[in-house]
Design a protein around this motif. Structure first.
Motif, PDB file in Angstrom:
ATOM      1  N   THR A 188       2.190   6.335  -6.896  1.00  0.00           N
ATOM      2  CA  THR A 188       1.055   6.925  -7.596  1.00  0.00           C
ATOM      3  C   THR A 188       1.091   8.450  -7.500  1.00  0.00           C
ATOM      4  O   THR A 188       0.802   9.149  -8.462  1.00  0.00           O
ATOM      5  CB  THR A 188      -0.266   6.394  -7.010  1.00  0.00           C
ATOM      6  N   ILE A 189       1.469   8.949  -6.326  1.00  0.00           N
ATOM      7  CA  ILE A 189       1.534  10.395  -6.125  1.00  0.00           C
ATOM      8  C   ILE A 189       2.649  10.994  -6.968  1.00  0.00           C
ATOM      9  O   ILE A 189       2.459  11.992  -7.654  1.00  0.00           O
ATOM     10  CB  ILE A 189       1.727  10.716  -4.628  1.00  0.00           C
ATOM     11  N   SER A 190       3.828  10.398  -6.926  1.00  0.00           N
ATOM     12  CA  SER A 190       4.926  10.869  -7.769  1.00  0.00           C
ATOM     13  C   SER A 190       5.970   9.772  -7.910  1.00  0.00           C
ATOM     14  O   SER A 190       6.521   9.314  -6.914  1.00  0.00           O
ATOM     15  CB  SER A 190       5.562  12.123  -7.156  1.00  0.00           C
TER      16      SER A 190
ATOM     17  N   LEU B 126       1.064   3.814  -3.098  1.00  0.00           N
ATOM     18  CA  LEU B 126       0.503   5.155  -2.973  1.00  0.00           C
ATOM     19  C   LEU B 126       1.560   6.202  -3.306  1.00  0.00           C
ATOM     20  O   LEU B 126       1.308   7.153  -4.061  1.00  0.00           O
ATOM     21  CB  LEU B 126      -0.031   5.352  -1.551  1.00  0.00           C
ATOM     22  N   THR B 127       2.765   6.023  -2.772  1.00  0.00           N
ATOM     23  CA  THR B 127       3.843   6.974  -3.033  1.00  0.00           C
ATOM     24  C   THR B 127       4.157   7.019  -4.526  1.00  0.00           C
ATOM     25  O   THR B 127       4.299   8.095  -5.110  1.00  0.00           O
ATOM     26  CB  THR B 127       5.111   6.587  -2.253  1.00  0.00           C
TER      27      THR B 127
ATOM     28  N   TRP C 201       0.801  -1.225   0.000  1.00  0.00           N
ATOM     29  CA  TRP C 201       0.000   0.000   0.000  1.00  0.00           C
ATOM     30  C   TRP C 201       0.833   1.274   0.000  1.00  0.00           C
ATOM     31  O   TRP C 201       0.634   2.173  -0.819  1.00  0.00           O
ATOM     32  CB  TRP C 201      -0.969   0.000   1.187  1.00  0.00           C
ATOM     33  N   ARG C 202       1.789   1.356   0.927  1.00  0.00           N
ATOM     34  CA  ARG C 202       2.528   2.606   1.077  1.00  0.00           C
ATOM     35  C   ARG C 202       3.353   2.936  -0.159  1.00  0.00           C
ATOM     36  O   ARG C 202       3.364   4.068  -0.641  1.00  0.00           O
ATOM     37  CB  ARG C 202       3.428   2.534   2.315  1.00  0.00           C
TER      38      ARG C 202
ATOM     39  N   LEU D 266       9.328  11.063  -6.480  1.00  0.00           N
ATOM     40  CA  LEU D 266       9.413  11.018  -5.017  1.00  0.00           C
ATOM     41  C   LEU D 266       9.620   9.587  -4.557  1.00  0.00           C
ATOM     42  O   LEU D 266      10.404   9.316  -3.658  1.00  0.00           O
ATOM     43  CB  LEU D 266       8.128  11.563  -4.386  1.00  0.00           C
TER      44      LEU D 266
ATOM     45  N   ASN E  23      12.821   7.760  -2.501  1.00  0.00           N
ATOM     46  CA  ASN E  23      12.641   7.000  -1.259  1.00  0.00           C
ATOM     47  C   ASN E  23      13.056   5.540  -1.424  1.00  0.00           C
ATOM     48  O   ASN E  23      12.760   4.707  -0.577  1.00  0.00           O
ATOM     49  CB  ASN E  23      11.166   7.025  -0.808  1.00  0.00           C
TER      50      ASN E  23
ATOM     51  N   SER F  17      -9.226  10.986   2.551  1.00  0.00           N
ATOM     52  CA  SER F  17      -7.908  10.353   2.521  1.00  0.00           C
ATOM     53  C   SER F  17      -7.953   9.179   1.553  1.00  0.00           C
ATOM     54  O   SER F  17      -9.027   8.668   1.247  1.00  0.00           O
ATOM     55  CB  SER F  17      -7.526   9.855   3.913  1.00  0.00           C
ATOM     56  N   PRO F  18      -6.784   8.762   1.057  1.00  0.00           N
ATOM     57  CA  PRO F  18      -6.753   7.628   0.123  1.00  0.00           C
ATOM     58  C   PRO F  18      -7.363   6.372   0.740  1.00  0.00           C
ATOM     59  O   PRO F  18      -8.138   5.665   0.080  1.00  0.00           O
ATOM     60  CB  PRO F  18      -5.263   7.429  -0.148  1.00  0.00           C
ATOM     61  N   GLU F  19      -7.038   6.115   2.004  1.00  0.00           N
ATOM     62  CA  GLU F  19      -7.560   4.915   2.668  1.00  0.00           C
ATOM     63  C   GLU F  19      -9.067   5.005   2.827  1.00  0.00           C
ATOM     64  O   GLU F  19      -9.789   4.030   2.618  1.00  0.00           O
ATOM     65  CB  GLU F  19      -6.910   4.734   4.048  1.00  0.00           C
TER      66      GLU F  19
END
Lengths: 254, 269
Positions: B153-155, B150-151, B146-147, B158, B162, B210-212
């Protein structure tokens, strides 16, 4: 002697089968150093940054980074699809554990207090850049890497943003690797300027680079008058040792 | 009302599909992969034809063709093909090829409408287990990643900074999509699988902060759509799969209209 954060040796980068975007790059970034990368569009500035950070694999050459180097990255642009609901607070703690107090103080530190509960999509361009910076700072980075972070900001906004980066750097003592599309505004803050055009054209202190014929051939002299003037004011406020550099650029303006 | 055995199975099958397609559908929307879902689902019909021709399990056949299609689309997109055209060509070609392939099979063996529009009311207990396992696999994949998903997907940049590899995360989504298609085929059918991905998630967007929250709400709305759709199907004798999607569409319309009215009321305060 402290080991450098990043050491690149003989690095070339190419995408697909195209000609290399970057060739024969040798570069060392030391602890706490501020390095600004300038160059015309398509000169490989972003690619340089990505190769240095390990986001792009070089075709040849080696890139060594300090073990477990903590990087705070501010991307060039971030297009967030409006279908994704995301508050500022949630974005800032993306991929790291932060309590609410730390988030609030980070946001205050970068000059956007009280936006924590707003949806990321509702921020203005300037606020968004500062939130991106807050996220990059959240992990207490040893290296703050910024890819043209001032795109879309007006001139006072650009100057304020760079001032903020300088202040933050003083507090954290982190190194800064910054890709810029404009030499004149960032000059004073940098220990070293790297002039890029597919390879490293010239590098050195801001004053040395702005006097170098390679730099002048790339950028000309008459483009930055207004910004250099702004830089001048900014330097007064901060009493910066590199004042002379800004002056030099300014003086050469027709 | 006495819940008949077949109704119970239908409800369970629908609920499990909705549980997987809710969160996955959110990613489909966030990453603008809606047409991608269609292409993958349409390829499933080809999988049905191949599975029946070679006497292997339909679930495995559809899983394989859906996966193949998803990988093909990702690869072509990665090579810089125009996504819109590529998907348009592939989605419809896969469907047409599947329909042609099915026509070579003896007619007694294939009820084509069951695969095109689903046949949730005839789901057997053993099929239910397969659907459940598929849904759990998708949920497990999404929760596990998930994390980073999501990251990324956002960019993507980024994420890379990470230490996350966006190409791997794309592969995870591709796999999850193929499994969802294979598991949902009997429930809503190849033509409407994409609707189960997109419509509940789009309705959830209206209220989510929120996404969740959006993922969980998409599951809840999906469940409501399944129950309402099955109820509709039972009382009016309408086809079950399309009834579920119709219910989901009604929920979406209600959500959007409701949010509009709410905003107007608040402005008048």
């Amino acid at each position: 002697m402290i080991a450098p954060l990043i050491r690149m040796a003989g690095v070339s980068v190419a995408y697909g089968n195209a000609a290399p975007v970057l060739s024969r790059i040798d570069f060392v970034l030391n602890v706490g150093e501020i390095v600004t990368i300038v160059g015309p569009n398509g000169s490989g500035k972003s690619t340089f940054l990505k190769a240095a950070l390990g986001m792009t694999k070089p075709l040849v050459g080696t890139v060594e980074r300090e073990n477990r180097l903590r990087i705070g990255y501010v991307p060039q642009r971030l297009h967030l699809d409006p279908s994704l609901p995301l508050t500022v607070a949630r974005f800032v703690k993306l991929g790291q554990f932060l309590d609410r107090n730390s988030i609030d103080s980070l946001l205050s530190r970068v000059g956007v207090p009280g936006v924590a509960d707003r949806d990321l999509a509702t921020l203005s361009g300037g606020q968004f850049q500062r939130v991106l910076l807050a996220r990059a700072l959240a992990g207490k980075p040893q290296l703050l890497a910024l890819d043209e972070p001032t795109q879309g900001l007006d001139q006072p906004g650009i100057a304020a943003f760079y001032r903020l980066i300088e202040d933050v750097r003083r507090e954290l003592g982190c190194a800064v690797l910054l890709v810029s599309h404009d030499l004149h505004v960032v000059m004073s803050a940098s220990d070293r300027v790297l002039c890029l055009n597919g390879h490293i054209c010239c590098q050195g202190t801001p004053s040395a680079v702005s006097a170098a014929p390679e730099y002048r051939a790339l950028f000309g002299l008459g483009t930055g008058g207004a910004l250099a003037l702004y830089q001048h004011n900014h330097d007064h406020a901060h009493d910066h040792p590199d004042h002379a550099a800004a002056h030099e650029v300014h003086v050469h303006d027709p | 009302m006495i819940l008949d055995d077949f109704m119970l199975r239908a409800l369970l099958a629908g609920a499990m599909v909705a549980a997987a397609s809710g969160p996955l559908g959110c990613f489909v929307i966030w990453r603008r992969m809606a047409y991608f879902g269609d292409a993958t689902a349409h390829a499933a019909i080809l999988g049905v034809a191949l599975a029946l021709a070679f006497s292997i399990s339909v679930f495995l056949g559809t899983l394989a063709t859906a996966l193949l299609m998803a990988v093909l689309v990702s690869t072509l997109a990665g090579r810089g093909w125009a996504m819109d055209t590529t998907l348009g060509v592939l989605a419809h070609s896969a469907l047409a090829l599947g329909l042609v392939a099915v026509s070579f099979l003896p007619a007694v063996r294939v009820d084509l409408t069951a695969y095109l529009f689903g046949d949730i009311l005839t789901v057997s207990w053993s099929e239910l287990w397969v659907i459940g396992a598929g849904a759990m696999a998708v949920l497990g994949l999404l929760l596990w990643r998930w994390r980073s998903l999501l990251t990324a997907t956002i960019s993507e940049e980024l994420a890379q900074s990470n230490g996350i590899r966006p190409d791997l995360e794309r592969l995870v989504l591709t796999l999850a999509l193929a499994i969802t298609v294979a598991a949902s085929l009997r429930v809503v059918g190849a033509l409407l699988i994409a609707a189960m991905l997109i419509v509940p998630a789009a309705a959830a967007r209206v209220y989510a902060r929120s996404p969740e929250g959006m993922a969980i709400l998409a599951v809840l709305l999906g469940w409501i759509a399944v129950s309402a759709g099955l109820g509709l199907s039972l009382s009016l004798d309408t086809p079950a799969g399309p009834s579920i999607v119709t219910a989901a569409a009604a929920i979406f319309t209600g959500s959007v209209a409701g949010a509009g009215i709410w905003q107007r009321l608040r402005r008048h305060d």
